[in-house]
Motif scaffolding. Structure first.
Motif, PDB file in Angstrom:
ATOM      1  N   UNK A 214       7.283 -12.388  15.240  1.00 32.11           N
ATOM      2  CA  UNK A 214       8.513 -12.789  15.886  1.00 32.11           C
ATOM      3  C   UNK A 214       9.190 -11.732  16.220  1.00 32.11           C
ATOM      4  N   UNK A 215       9.103 -10.571  15.547  1.00 31.32           N
ATOM      5  CA  UNK A 215       9.965  -9.439  15.804  1.00 31.32           C
ATOM      6  C   UNK A 215       9.155  -8.486  16.733  1.00 31.32           C
ATOM      7  N   UNK A 216       7.811  -8.955  17.201  1.00 32.15           N
ATOM      8  CA  UNK A 216       7.126  -8.019  17.937  1.00 32.15           C
ATOM      9  C   UNK A 216       6.826  -6.765  17.464  1.00 32.15           C
ATOM     10  N   UNK A 217       6.706  -6.575  16.188  1.00 31.04           N
ATOM     11  CA  UNK A 217       6.411  -5.374  15.583  1.00 31.04           C
ATOM     12  C   UNK A 217       4.823  -5.121  15.425  1.00 31.04           C
ATOM     13  N   UNK A 218       4.582  -3.646  15.334  1.00 34.08           N
ATOM     14  CA  UNK A 218       3.131  -2.963  15.277  1.00 34.08           C
ATOM     15  C   UNK A 218       2.648  -3.209  13.932  1.00 34.08           C
ATOM     16  N   UNK A 219       3.649  -2.943  12.989  1.00 38.03           N
ATOM     17  CA  UNK A 219       3.163  -2.889  11.534  1.00 38.03           C
ATOM     18  C   UNK A 219       4.302  -3.067  10.506  1.00 38.03           C
ATOM     19  N   UNK A 220       4.145  -3.646   9.635  1.00 39.13           N
ATOM     20  CA  UNK A 220       5.007  -4.162   8.450  1.00 39.13           C
ATOM     21  C   UNK A 220       5.132  -3.375   7.251  1.00 39.13           C
ATOM     22  N   UNK A 221       6.577  -2.874   6.907  1.00 39.81           N
ATOM     23  CA  UNK A 221       6.369  -2.250   5.677  1.00 39.81           C
ATOM     24  C   UNK A 221       7.193  -2.816   4.724  1.00 39.81           C
ATOM     25  N   UNK A 222       6.306  -3.174   3.476  1.00 42.08           N
ATOM     26  CA  UNK A 222       6.898  -4.023   2.435  1.00 42.08           C
ATOM     27  C   UNK A 222       8.042  -3.187   1.529  1.00 42.08           C
ATOM     28  N   UNK A 223       9.000  -4.125   1.529  1.00 44.78           N
ATOM     29  CA  UNK A 223      10.212  -3.596   0.857  1.00 44.78           C
ATOM     30  C   UNK A 223      10.721  -4.523  -0.195  1.00 44.78           C
ATOM     31  N   UNK A 224      11.810  -4.585  -0.847  1.00 43.45           N
ATOM     32  CA  UNK A 224      12.525  -5.482  -1.634  1.00 43.45           C
ATOM     33  C   UNK A 224      11.824  -5.838  -2.954  1.00 43.45           C
ATOM     34  N   UNK A 516       7.758  -7.826  -8.576  1.00 44.09           N
ATOM     35  CA  UNK A 516       7.488  -6.617  -8.950  1.00 44.09           C
ATOM     36  C   UNK A 516       8.347  -5.839  -8.016  1.00 44.09           C
ATOM     37  N   UNK A 517       8.540  -4.641  -8.401  1.00 39.89           N
ATOM     38  CA  UNK A 517       9.310  -3.478  -7.499  1.00 39.89           C
ATOM     39  C   UNK A 517       8.310  -2.886  -6.790  1.00 39.89           C
ATOM     40  N   UNK A 518       8.878  -2.187  -5.601  1.00 38.28           N
ATOM     41  CA  UNK A 518       8.067  -1.541  -4.709  1.00 38.28           C
ATOM     42  C   UNK A 518       8.893  -0.318  -4.696  1.00 38.28           C
ATOM     43  N   UNK A 519       7.828   0.929  -4.626  1.00 37.43           N
ATOM     44  CA  UNK A 519       8.526   2.287  -4.893  1.00 37.43           C
ATOM     45  C   UNK A 519       9.472   2.451  -3.397  1.00 37.43           C
ATOM     46  N   UNK A 520      10.467   2.901  -3.762  1.00 30.36           N
ATOM     47  CA  UNK A 520      11.526   3.121  -2.514  1.00 30.36           C
ATOM     48  C   UNK A 520      11.001   4.163  -1.715  1.00 30.36           C
ATOM     49  N   UNK A 521      10.857   5.205  -2.284  1.00 30.08           N
ATOM     50  CA  UNK A 521      10.628   6.211  -1.445  1.00 30.08           C
ATOM     51  C   UNK A 521       9.460   5.927  -0.548  1.00 30.08           C
ATOM     52  N   UNK A 522       8.520   5.086  -0.877  1.00 28.16           N
ATOM     53  CA  UNK A 522       7.266   4.830  -0.096  1.00 28.16           C
ATOM     54  C   UNK A 522       7.867   4.089   1.413  1.00 28.16           C
TER      55      UNK A 522
END
Length: 600
Positions: A214-224, A516-522
């Motif tokens: 939908x966002x016409x993105x190349x890659x997804x970065x998991x956050x939150x 579960x949390x995601x490492x913010x720096x990642x």
């Protein structure tokens, strides 16, 4: 070197049938898949002439596989991987793509011929997609990290391919031996993955909400965060249900009409509710903001039954029907009961032809109605006139009829059918209203794909076998998860009580897992990497639970990279365009290389 796509094909071809990929947890097919990956690793180490002292290939007691290439520091490893099992009639990429990415990175390290500072481990988990068999997701990674208790393992049931149930322990002991089970329990106290030996875990996975497309993105970065889940099953035996008798006389021909709705099987945790797209229009270039993300055959049928039940509010327009049917329409409207549903049409059953477990949105649902043949065409017209909601939600339908013999048939009381089916529609409504409410209250806080999901699956209601269905709830926010669970629990209890059913005895919570949390720096690091590589990233939560969530709960810094793709998940139609797979792999591998050359 083999491409990630070629590695996926090599692994995922095991278990592929005409109906989809079936590498079900704790079966011979899953065993063969894990062994295939082991052999791939052995060939790689042999191909690059790696001495046995420089690597290790081992399995834990449960059967998870760990492939380690030792760095200068043998005691601390960066880990990457995913699972190789599948849902019933699933696709090739869910899980396998992450294992393929991890194996490809291992080959890259061997090809470079340099030992990294930290060791690198490929993790191949089993029993992540255990919904069809146990109802408890990520079982392999939970055992490998010690984030599940002995008591919880003892209470898990295992459903075999023939439909028979046993305990997980009994099934495991029968397949792998009682000694292995004793070792599994022992390893819970000293899990193979822990904070002392694992510095970071990175998982590549296919993106399951369509946001990348939908966002016409190349890659997804998991956050939150990585989603938690609450799974509940409702089961009411036939002797607890009210029933009615329909007498079909010889003087009046009757037919059995099967109305089957056809939707789209997708990941119940990944696919957002349609309301987000309809109401908020966040799709950039799409003028009306509409994007049918969910085509739920069960919800559509639930809405259709509600429409038919209330048809008196929008009576059939005889002017829209052929002349020879207009007289029947008048009779049809005159003979309707006060409730609105025609008294001569009786519901015999509501069935799900394919069992999906908790994780797949129902793609097919069938309503069986018994009615006089003289009213067959009018009822067809009624269904057609009140099926607009199905067309709006991308669901089609078909009708098949056959004659039935005179006799006495057991049918479902109309009020009970409406109450039971109403649960499916109400669960979807609760989620959509919850999401919309969150947008109104705090639009900046809500992610583009929402923070909660809820889906009713495997819905079956017939007088012979009783009533049974499952509810899958997901969240990346514990407080919001509790609120939606409370709302859904209340409506289920209310509807069951209206049917005269004790909800406490009928409902069973199978599992309840927090997010579960995601490492913010990642997140920041991978966004920088994506920008350097010239990729357009999109940031999102992983509402579906993943093996990465188990690692995170063990206190190990965890990250995820999503493969954007135009396909769907938890379906034989699951697909990934190789360029998007390559882009996600490139970001993940660049990040892994940074981690490997950092201090432990």
């Amino acid at each position: 070197m083999n491409s990630p796509h070629e590695i996926v094909e090599s692994i995922a071809e095991i278990g592929v049938t005409s109906e989809g990929r079936n590498a079900i947890a704790l079966t011979e097919t899953e065993d063969r898949t894990i062994e295939h990956v082991r052999q791939m690793a052995e060939r790689l180490f042999g191909q690059y002439h790696i001495e046995p002292s420089q690597y290790e290939i081992r399995s834990d007691a449960f059967g998870n596989l760990f492939i380690t290439f030792f760095g200068e520091d043998k005691n601390h490893a960066v880990m990457s991987g995913s699972h190789v099992d599948s849902v019933k009639n699933g696709g090739k990429y869910d899980g396998v793509a992450g294992v393929a990415s991890a194996i490809r990175f291992l080959e890259h390290l061997l090809h470079e011929g340099r030992r990294p500072h930290l060791s690198y481990t490929v993790a191949v988990f089993r029993a992540e997609e255990s919904s069809p068999t146990t109802g408890v997701a990520c079982l392999g990674s939970k055992i490998a990290t010690g984030t599940i208790t002995r008591s919880a393992l003892d209470h898990i049931r295992y459903k075999k391919s023939d439909g028979q149930e046993t305990t997980l322990r009994e099934h495991f002991c029968q397949r792998y031996g009682a000694d292995k089970w004793v070792q599994v329990l022992k390893e819970l106290d000293e899990p193979p993955i822990n904070r002392d030996n694992t510095v970071h875990f990175e998982e590549v996975h296919i993106e399951q909400s369509r946001l990348g497309e939908m966002k016409e993105a190349d890659v997804g970065i998991v956050s939150q965060g990585i989603g938690g889940s609450r799974r509940e099953k409702v089961q009411v035996s036939a002797d607890q249900l009210k029933k009615e008798a329909l007498i079909v006389p010889e003087s009046i021909p009757y037919v059995r009409m099967n109305i089957t709705t056809h939707g789209r099987a997708e990941h119940s945790g990944g696919t957002p509710p349609n309301t987000i797209w309809h109401e908020k229009g966040i799709l950039g270039g799409r003028d009306d903001g509409r994007m049918i993300t969910r085509s739920d055959a069960l919800v559509a049928l639930s809405h259709m039954i509600a429409d038919i039940e209330q048809y008196r509010l929008q009576p059939l327009d005889s002017q829209q029907l052929p002349l020879d049917l207009r007289g029947q329409v008048a009779e049809f409207n005159q003979r309707a009961e006060q409730s609105g549903f025609p008294r001569w049409a009786r519901i015999a059953s509501i069935t799900s032809p394919v069992e999906t477990g908790y994780t797949t949105i129902p793609a097919e649902q069938t309503l069986e109605v018994l009615l006089p043949r003289q009213h067959e065409e009018v009822f067809r017209q009624l269904v057609q006139q009140h099926s607009g909601v199905m067309r709006r939600e991308g669901v089609g339908y078909e009708i098949a009829t056959e004659s039935i013999h005179p006799g006495t048939y057991t049918v479902i009381p109309l009020s009970n059918a409406i109450a039971a089916m109403g649960i499916a529609g109400a669960v979807a409504h609760e989620v959509e209203m919850h999401v919309l409410g969150r947008w109104v209250v705090d639009p900046k806080h809500v992610s583009d794909v929402g923070e909660v999901r809820a889906t009713v699956t495997d819905f079956n209601f017939d007088p012979t076998n009783g009533l049974r269905f499952k509810i899958d709830e997901r969240n990346v926010d514990s407080e919001q998860g509790k609120k939606i669970a409370g709302a859904i629990g209340s409506l289920v209890e209310r509807n069951l009580m209206s049917m005269g059913i004790d909800s406490q005895e009928s409902r069973t919570v199978v599992s309840d897992t927090s997010p579960s949390p995601i490492d913010r720096q990642s997140v920041e690091t991978k966004l920088s990497i994506a920008q350097t590589l010239g990729f357009k990233p999109v940031v999102m939560p992983s509402v579906p639970g993943q093996d990465a969530g188990s690692i995170s709960k063990a206190g190990i810094p965890t990250s995820m990279t999503y493969i954007c793709h135009p396909g769907i998940s938890h379906s034989p139609d699951e697909s990934v365009d190789p360029p998007y797979l390559e882009k996600a792999v490139a970001v993940s591998h660049a990040y892994l290389m940074r981690l490997l050359n950092s201090a432990a």
